[in-house]
Design a protein around this motif. Structure first.
Motif, PDB file in Angstrom:
ATOM      1  N   ALA A  84     -59.157  51.358  32.530  1.00  0.00           N
ATOM      2  CA  ALA A  84     -58.662  51.057  31.182  1.00  0.00           C
ATOM      3  C   ALA A  84     -59.471  49.934  30.534  1.00  0.00           C
ATOM      4  CB  ALA A  84     -57.183  50.680  31.249  1.00  0.00           C
ATOM      5  N   VAL A  85     -59.805  48.910  31.306  1.00  0.00           N
ATOM      6  CA  VAL A  85     -60.593  47.793  30.762  1.00  0.00           C
ATOM      7  C   VAL A  85     -61.980  48.273  30.335  1.00  0.00           C
ATOM      8  CG1 VAL A  85     -61.713  45.603  31.339  1.00  0.00           C
ATOM      9  CG2 VAL A  85     -59.355  46.017  32.040  1.00  0.00           C
ATOM     10  N   SER A  86     -62.618  49.093  31.172  1.00  0.00           N
ATOM     11  CA  SER A  86     -63.947  49.604  30.813  1.00  0.00           C
ATOM     12  C   SER A  86     -63.880  50.498  29.572  1.00  0.00           C
ATOM     13  CB  SER A  86     -64.557  50.370  31.997  1.00  0.00           C
ATOM     14  OG  SER A  86     -63.839  51.556  32.263  1.00  0.00           O
ATOM     15  N   ASP A  87     -62.803  51.261  29.431  1.00  0.00           N
ATOM     16  CA  ASP A  87     -62.643  52.105  28.242  1.00  0.00           C
ATOM     17  C   ASP A  87     -62.446  51.254  26.984  1.00  0.00           C
ATOM     18  OD1 ASP A  87     -62.968  54.478  29.578  1.00  0.00           O
ATOM     19  OD2 ASP A  87     -60.836  54.833  29.874  1.00  0.00           O
ATOM     20  N   LEU A  88     -61.735  50.125  27.109  1.00  0.00           N
ATOM     21  CA  LEU A  88     -61.556  49.230  25.973  1.00  0.00           C
ATOM     22  C   LEU A  88     -62.888  48.613  25.551  1.00  0.00           C
ATOM     23  CD1 LEU A  88     -58.194  47.443  26.865  1.00  0.00           C
ATOM     24  CD2 LEU A  88     -58.594  49.102  25.042  1.00  0.00           C
ATOM     25  N   VAL A  89     -63.729  48.290  26.532  1.00  0.00           N
ATOM     26  CA  VAL A  89     -65.071  47.792  26.212  1.00  0.00           C
ATOM     27  C   VAL A  89     -65.852  48.851  25.441  1.00  0.00           C
ATOM     28  CG1 VAL A  89     -67.279  47.065  27.185  1.00  0.00           C
ATOM     29  CG2 VAL A  89     -65.142  46.201  28.164  1.00  0.00           C
ATOM     30  N   MET A  90     -65.722  50.098  25.882  1.00  0.00           N
ATOM     31  CA  MET A  90     -66.403  51.194  25.193  1.00  0.00           C
ATOM     32  C   MET A  90     -65.904  51.319  23.749  1.00  0.00           C
ATOM     33  SD  MET A  90     -68.604  53.763  25.523  1.00  0.00           S
ATOM     34  CE  MET A  90     -68.707  54.418  27.200  1.00  0.00           C
ATOM     35  N   VAL A 125     -69.945  54.364  32.383  1.00  0.00           N
ATOM     36  CA  VAL A 125     -69.988  55.588  33.183  1.00  0.00           C
ATOM     37  C   VAL A 125     -70.094  55.255  34.669  1.00  0.00           C
ATOM     38  CG1 VAL A 125     -71.165  57.783  33.545  1.00  0.00           C
ATOM     39  CG2 VAL A 125     -71.067  56.793  31.263  1.00  0.00           C
ATOM     40  N   PHE A 126     -70.936  54.288  35.015  1.00  0.00           N
ATOM     41  CA  PHE A 126     -71.062  53.882  36.414  1.00  0.00           C
ATOM     42  C   PHE A 126     -69.741  53.339  36.953  1.00  0.00           C
ATOM     43  CE2 PHE A 126     -75.755  53.402  35.535  1.00  0.00           C
ATOM     44  CZ  PHE A 126     -76.153  54.380  36.431  1.00  0.00           C
ATOM     45  N   ILE A 127     -69.049  52.531  36.143  1.00  0.00           N
ATOM     46  CA  ILE A 127     -67.763  51.974  36.568  1.00  0.00           C
ATOM     47  C   ILE A 127     -66.770  53.093  36.848  1.00  0.00           C
ATOM     48  CG2 ILE A 127     -65.716  50.727  35.729  1.00  0.00           C
ATOM     49  CD1 ILE A 127     -67.585  48.737  34.417  1.00  0.00           C
ATOM     50  N   VAL A 211     -81.908  60.141  38.467  1.00  0.00           N
ATOM     51  CA  VAL A 211     -81.255  59.361  39.524  1.00  0.00           C
ATOM     52  C   VAL A 211     -79.893  58.855  39.048  1.00  0.00           C
ATOM     53  CG1 VAL A 211     -81.401  57.250  40.900  1.00  0.00           C
ATOM     54  CG2 VAL A 211     -83.412  58.697  40.641  1.00  0.00           C
ATOM     55  N   SER A 212     -79.830  58.384  37.812  1.00  0.00           N
ATOM     56  CA  SER A 212     -78.550  57.896  37.270  1.00  0.00           C
ATOM     57  C   SER A 212     -77.511  59.012  37.236  1.00  0.00           C
ATOM     58  CB  SER A 212     -78.762  57.346  35.851  1.00  0.00           C
ATOM     59  OG  SER A 212     -79.640  56.241  35.863  1.00  0.00           O
ATOM     60  N   THR A 213     -77.940  60.195  36.842  1.00  0.00           N
ATOM     61  CA  THR A 213     -77.023  61.327  36.783  1.00  0.00           C
ATOM     62  C   THR A 213     -76.499  61.684  38.166  1.00  0.00           C
ATOM     63  OG1 THR A 213     -78.195  62.193  34.844  1.00  0.00           O
ATOM     64  CG2 THR A 213     -76.755  63.722  36.035  1.00  0.00           C
ATOM     65  N   LEU A 214     -77.367  61.650  39.166  1.00  0.00           N
ATOM     66  CA  LEU A 214     -76.934  61.931  40.541  1.00  0.00           C
ATOM     67  C   LEU A 214     -75.917  60.897  41.015  1.00  0.00           C
ATOM     68  CD1 LEU A 214     -80.327  62.940  42.213  1.00  0.00           C
ATOM     69  CD2 LEU A 214     -78.440  64.449  41.561  1.00  0.00           C
ATOM     70  N   ILE A 215     -76.163  59.623  40.691  1.00  0.00           N
ATOM     71  CA  ILE A 215     -75.230  58.559  41.091  1.00  0.00           C
ATOM     72  C   ILE A 215     -73.889  58.719  40.379  1.00  0.00           C
ATOM     73  CG2 ILE A 215     -74.804  56.069  41.021  1.00  0.00           C
ATOM     74  CD1 ILE A 215     -77.802  55.649  41.373  1.00  0.00           C
ATOM     75  N   GLN A 216     -73.941  59.115  39.115  1.00  0.00           N
ATOM     76  CA  GLN A 216     -72.720  59.211  38.320  1.00  0.00           C
ATOM     77  C   GLN A 216     -71.874  60.429  38.663  1.00  0.00           C
ATOM     78  OE1 GLN A 216     -74.465  59.209  34.429  1.00  0.00           O
ATOM     79  NE2 GLN A 216     -74.805  57.007  34.387  1.00  0.00           N
ATOM     80  N   PHE A 217     -72.495  61.511  39.090  1.00  0.00           N
ATOM     81  CA  PHE A 217     -71.746  62.751  39.298  1.00  0.00           C
ATOM     82  C   PHE A 217     -71.830  63.287  40.725  1.00  0.00           C
ATOM     83  CE2 PHE A 217     -73.203  62.727  34.829  1.00  0.00           C
ATOM     84  CZ  PHE A 217     -71.961  62.663  34.205  1.00  0.00           C
ATOM     85  N   VAL A 270     -60.898  63.472  37.371  1.00  0.00           N
ATOM     86  CA  VAL A 270     -62.284  63.803  37.719  1.00  0.00           C
ATOM     87  C   VAL A 270     -62.783  64.985  36.883  1.00  0.00           C
ATOM     88  CG1 VAL A 270     -63.799  64.635  39.550  1.00  0.00           C
ATOM     89  CG2 VAL A 270     -62.106  62.866  40.038  1.00  0.00           C
ATOM     90  N   LEU A 271     -61.962  66.024  36.773  1.00  0.00           N
ATOM     91  CA  LEU A 271     -62.362  67.196  35.985  1.00  0.00           C
ATOM     92  C   LEU A 271     -62.576  66.829  34.515  1.00  0.00           C
ATOM     93  CD1 LEU A 271     -60.068  70.007  37.464  1.00  0.00           C
ATOM     94  CD2 LEU A 271     -62.529  69.690  37.807  1.00  0.00           C
ATOM     95  N   ALA A 272     -61.689  65.998  33.976  1.00  0.00           N
ATOM     96  CA  ALA A 272     -61.841  65.565  32.591  1.00  0.00           C
ATOM     97  C   ALA A 272     -63.128  64.767  32.410  1.00  0.00           C
ATOM     98  CB  ALA A 272     -60.629  64.727  32.168  1.00  0.00           C
ATOM     99  N   PHE A 273     -63.437  63.928  33.385  1.00  0.00           N
ATOM    100  CA  PHE A 273     -64.673  63.141  33.335  1.00  0.00           C
ATOM    101  C   PHE A 273     -65.906  64.046  33.340  1.00  0.00           C
ATOM    102  CE2 PHE A 273     -68.041  61.089  35.936  1.00  0.00           C
ATOM    103  CZ  PHE A 273     -68.427  60.121  35.033  1.00  0.00           C
TER     104      PHE A 273
END
Length: 369
Positions: A84-90, A125-127, A211-217, A270-273
């Protein structure tokens, strides 16, 4: 550092069609600083405004309910509050300035924001990815190993710090290579500034994106799937246990239902993400490896559509939490319509004291934590 790109007229060799296209570009940049027609831009700004308002409202409500019901020191709640905090930053920083970048041809917000805003979006996204991994590990520890909540909380606080530091560390290259580029044609006939990533080479940018995409998903899925499989097998073996008392069997069934609700929530998040962010990530990878793919289509419209879908994720998580958690719904109604103190004591978000004292206490405590 502001870079300048100049294309003197004498260095260009035009045929008639090239010259007509060039004059169109000159006229286009001279007459307007907007990528879209006024009506389209109004729709986009309105849509993004709705996303921001919904994101702030839903996440603030979620945090308020958790804090007011004094259930902050529950590992799952801590992790969802982290989201929630990371989403508020976004909502507060990334989306508003990104809308400016997507709708205006010339970047006028300075070098610092040009570096900061794309980095914060990547951090978010990483968070999310690392937090989802932490939630899965926490559920595995609570269910399979029956680890007490206090022990998990003590280890979760350092984990949250590591999540934020790691996320910023992985996003730093975006801040390093983002810069304001000033383009000039025919002297000063056309002059505009673009906030863009200026990497040493196209290959280095493409590799970082991959590489970022692999880490994120890929990494979260590679960790979550085995953990969820082990949890399901454990629950199945526990449910096959033949209790001496019908009361114990009923308690076990209730606790298993509670856990399954938690797993449905995590799976839905996870599916929504994935549905939100994968389209934008695919477009970015394709553009980095071969941008010529998009030369015969309206890339701006495609990118904005994918970006808007990704940004909608800021209000999806709290909505999913409220949908799958009936206790959360009761807590929220209690706060909105008074009488919240009695409800808070009776219907705790993760109440683990209701079913103690049976002959299978360890099994049950594992399911509820």
């Amino acid at each position: 550092m502001e870079k300048s790109t100049k294309l003197p007229l004498l260095e260009l060799a035009f045929n008639d069609s090239d010259w007509d296209e060039f004059l169109f570009v000159v006229s286009d940049y001279t007459n307007t600083d907007h990528w879209f027609e006024p009506t389209t831009e109004t729709i986009l700004v309105t849509a993004y405004s709705v996303i921001i308002l919904l994101g702030i409202l839903t996440n603030v409500v979620f945090i308020t309910v958790i804090v007011k019901t004094k259930k902050v020191l529950k590992t799952r709640n801590l992790l969802f509050m982290n989201l929630a905090v990371s989403d508020l930053v976004m909502c507060g920083f990334c989306i508003p300035f990104t809308v400016v970048k997507l709708t205006r041809k010339s970047w006028s917000l300075g070098e610092a924001l040009c570096r900061l805003i794309p980095m914060l979006q990547a951090v978010d996204v990483f968070i999310f990815s690392f937090t989802i991994i932490a939630i899965s590990c926490d559920r595995y520890s609570a269910i399979v190993h029956a680890t007490e909540n206090l022990k998990r909380v003590s280890s979760m606080m350092p984990a949250l710090i590591v999540i934020w530091i790691s996320s910023f560390g992985l996003a730093v290259p975006i801040a390093i290579f983002s810069t304001v580029v000033k383009a000039e044609y025919l002297g000063n006939v056309v002059s505009y500034q673009i906030c863009m990533e200026h990497w040493p080479s196209a290959m280095s940018r493409a590799l970082y994106t991959l590489v970022s995409t692999l880490i994120q998903f890929a990494v979260p899925l590679a960790i979550m799937i085995p953990l969820h499989t082990k949890i399901c097998r454990f629950l199945k073996s526990r449910m096959e246990y033949k209790s001496q008392s019908p009361v114990d069997a009923e308690r076990m069934a209730k606790k298993e239902a509670r856990y399954r609700s938690t797993m449905k929530l995590l799976t839905a998040v996870v599916l929504a993400f994935l549905l939100s962010w994968v389209p934008l990530s695919v477009v970015n990878i394709m553009a980095d490896f071969n941008y010529m793919i998009f030369t015969h289509m309206n890339f701006n419209a495609l990118y904005v559509t994918c970006h808007m879908i990704a940004m909608a994720s800021v209000f999806v998580n709290p909505l999913l939490y409220g949908w799958f958690n009936t206790n959360f719904q009761r807590q929220l109604r209690g706060i909105l319509f008074s009488g919240s103190k009695e409800l808070s004591e009776k219907d705790g978000l993760l109440n683990t004291s209701a079913f103690k004292g049976s002959s299978v206490n360890k099994i049950k405590s594992g399911i509820t934590n």
